[in-house]
Design a protein around this motif. Structure first.
Motif, mmCIF file in Angstrom:
data_model
loop_
_atom_site.group_PDB
_atom_site.id
_atom_site.type_symbol
_atom_site.label_atom_id
_atom_site.label_comp_id
_atom_site.label_asym_id
_atom_site.label_seq_id
_atom_site.Cartn_x
_atom_site.Cartn_y
_atom_site.Cartn_z
ATOM 1 N N ASP A 191 0.809 -1.213 0.000
ATOM 2 C CA ASP A 191 0.000 0.000 0.000
ATOM 3 C C ASP A 191 0.845 1.269 0.000
ATOM 4 O O ASP A 191 0.351 2.360 0.304
ATOM 5 N N GLY B 168 -6.634 -3.146 1.021
ATOM 6 C CA GLY B 168 -8.046 -2.814 1.178
ATOM 7 C C GLY B 168 -9.022 -3.751 0.510
ATOM 8 O O GLY B 168 -10.228 -3.693 0.790
ATOM 9 N N LYS C 230 -7.208 -11.443 5.487
ATOM 10 C CA LYS C 230 -7.893 -11.165 4.226
ATOM 11 C C LYS C 230 -8.672 -12.398 3.751
ATOM 12 O O LYS C 230 -9.832 -12.295 3.338
ATOM 13 N N THR D 124 -11.699 -12.998 5.963
ATOM 14 C CA THR D 124 -12.751 -12.024 5.689
ATOM 15 C C THR D 124 -13.510 -12.402 4.420
ATOM 16 O O THR D 124 -14.746 -12.296 4.361
ATOM 17 N N GLU E 48 -14.089 -6.272 0.182
ATOM 18 C CA GLU E 48 -13.429 -5.153 0.843
ATOM 19 C C GLU E 48 -12.999 -5.572 2.255
ATOM 20 O O GLU E 48 -13.736 -6.272 2.947
ATOM 21 N N PRO F 1 -12.237 -4.391 5.955
ATOM 22 C CA PRO F 1 -12.424 -3.272 6.882
ATOM 23 C C PRO F 1 -11.083 -2.768 7.422
ATOM 24 O O PRO F 1 -10.236 -3.563 7.855
ATOM 25 N N ASP F 2 -10.901 -1.469 7.367
ATOM 26 C CA ASP F 2 -9.682 -0.821 7.872
ATOM 27 C C ASP F 2 -8.437 -1.259 7.109
ATOM 28 O O ASP F 2 -7.313 -1.019 7.569
ATOM 29 N N GLY F 3 -8.601 -1.897 5.969
ATOM 30 C CA GLY F 3 -7.446 -2.297 5.180
ATOM 31 C C GLY F 3 -6.967 -1.172 4.281
ATOM 32 O O GLY F 3 -7.683 -0.210 3.999
ATOM 33 N N ASN G 76 -4.460 0.939 4.873
ATOM 34 C CA ASN G 76 -3.994 2.142 5.569
ATOM 35 C C ASN G 76 -2.602 2.000 6.164
ATOM 36 O O ASN G 76 -2.163 2.872 6.920
ATOM 37 N N ASP G 77 -1.914 0.918 5.839
ATOM 38 C CA ASP G 77 -0.632 0.650 6.496
ATOM 39 C C ASP G 77 0.570 0.878 5.588
ATOM 40 O O ASP G 77 1.695 0.554 5.952
#
Length: 305
Positions: free
Chosen positions: A15, A28, A65, A68, A289, A291-293, A295-296
């Motif tokens: 990312d 994400g 992932k 999910t 999708e 969640p909260d993915g 962003n790292d």
């Protein structure tokens, strides 16, 4: 430095900016097509699924992932999970026993193919008769040659080398490997790296023509992100490389199965139901999708892309 990577695993890398991935693997989103298709083809095996991963932060993210994605698949339930030390294991029996105690009839492995092969041998000795559903990095003859891996299913975004006579780019890749390397290893990551090199060359040609032969880092990234539709010249399913903050995972994929020590196409049949082009299944709802993915990533604020 900029990068057109053949693969990216950790969230920090996947990312980050300063790169364009030809086969995007981003935090994400995650493809669910391979798992959904597996559940349709092998409903009994898929009904009780486990995930097993090497105890590393980057691989735990992959575990999350996959879990999910499975949450959204009817008839596929997570019944067990476990991690293992990435090095030093000489006896896989306890790990196989733990999986079997969960009554898992399928599992996904996140880690090295050599460890998976040893694990499967231990599970086979104890009588496990489920079906592994595996990622592309397990497309490896070291696995296929193990009798305990018979029937294992592997996700592919690449045209398998077993079908090279149908896909000119794959055939050319194999010819170059034979011509320019000594005992070069045929692997999925090698094919992905070839796609990455071709994407760089494509972008570099455009930038060179526009800037009197001068290659600029920002131009390379912008042109690579602007290709829209990318197959590595026909090496793999269509993807959409894009800038780091807009890219998403491709839904496209196919499944191969190990039979008699070799990989062969399982689904979709070429030209049959589920073939949305060039032998790949690409459903509109094939991406989940996270969640909260996303962003790292390590993002350089001074770099425009």
């Amino acid at each position: 430095m900029i990068d057109i990577p053949g693969f990216a695993v950790s969230a920090e890398k996947a990312d980050s900016n300063g790169q364009v991935q030809p086969l995007p693997n981003v935090g994400g989103t995650v493809a669910n097509t391979w798992l959904t298709d597996f559940a349709s083809l092998e409903p009994d095996a898929a009904s009780k699924w486990s995930v097993i991963w090497a105890d590393l932060p980057s691989l735990e993210i992959m575990r999350t992932k996959y879990a999910t994605a499975v949450e959204g698949i009817d008839g596929m339930d997570l019944v067990g999970e476990q991690s293992y030390p990435p090095i030093g294991i000489t006896d896989w029996m306890p790990f196989a026993q733990k999986m079997m105690e969960s009554d898992a009839t399928s599992f996904t492995w996140v880690g090295e193919v050599e460890n998976l092969s040893d694990f499967l041998t231990s599970a086979d000795v104890q009588g496990w008769d489920g079906v592994p559903i595996l990622e592309t990095n397990m497309y490896d003859q070291k696995l296929a040659s193990n009798p305990a891996a018979e029937g294992a299913v592997v996700r592919m975004q690449l045209h398998p080398i077993e079908e090279a006579d149908r896909w000119p780019a794959t055939e050319q890749y194999l010819e170059m490997l034979e011509q320019y390397t000594d005992d070069g290893e045929v692997s999925a990551l090698g094919i992905q790296s070839m796609s990455a090199w071709l994407l760089f060359a494509t972008a570099a040609n455009v930038c060179g023509e526009a800037n009197d032969g001068v290659l600029d880092r920002t131009c390379i990234l912008e042109q690579a992100a602007a290709v829209g539709e990318w197959t590595g010249g026909g090496l793999h399913a269509e993807t959409n490389p894009d800038r780091f903050d807009e890219v998403t995972t491709s839904s496209c994929g196919m499944l191969v199965v190990i039979r008699a020590g070799k990989f062969e196409r399982l689904y979709p049949e070429l030209g049959g139901e589920g073939d949305d082009g060039d032998g790949f299944h690409c459903p509109d709802d094939g991406v989940t999708e996270i969640p909260d993915g996303g962003n790292d990533g390590v993002v350089d604020p001074d770099r425009p892309i």
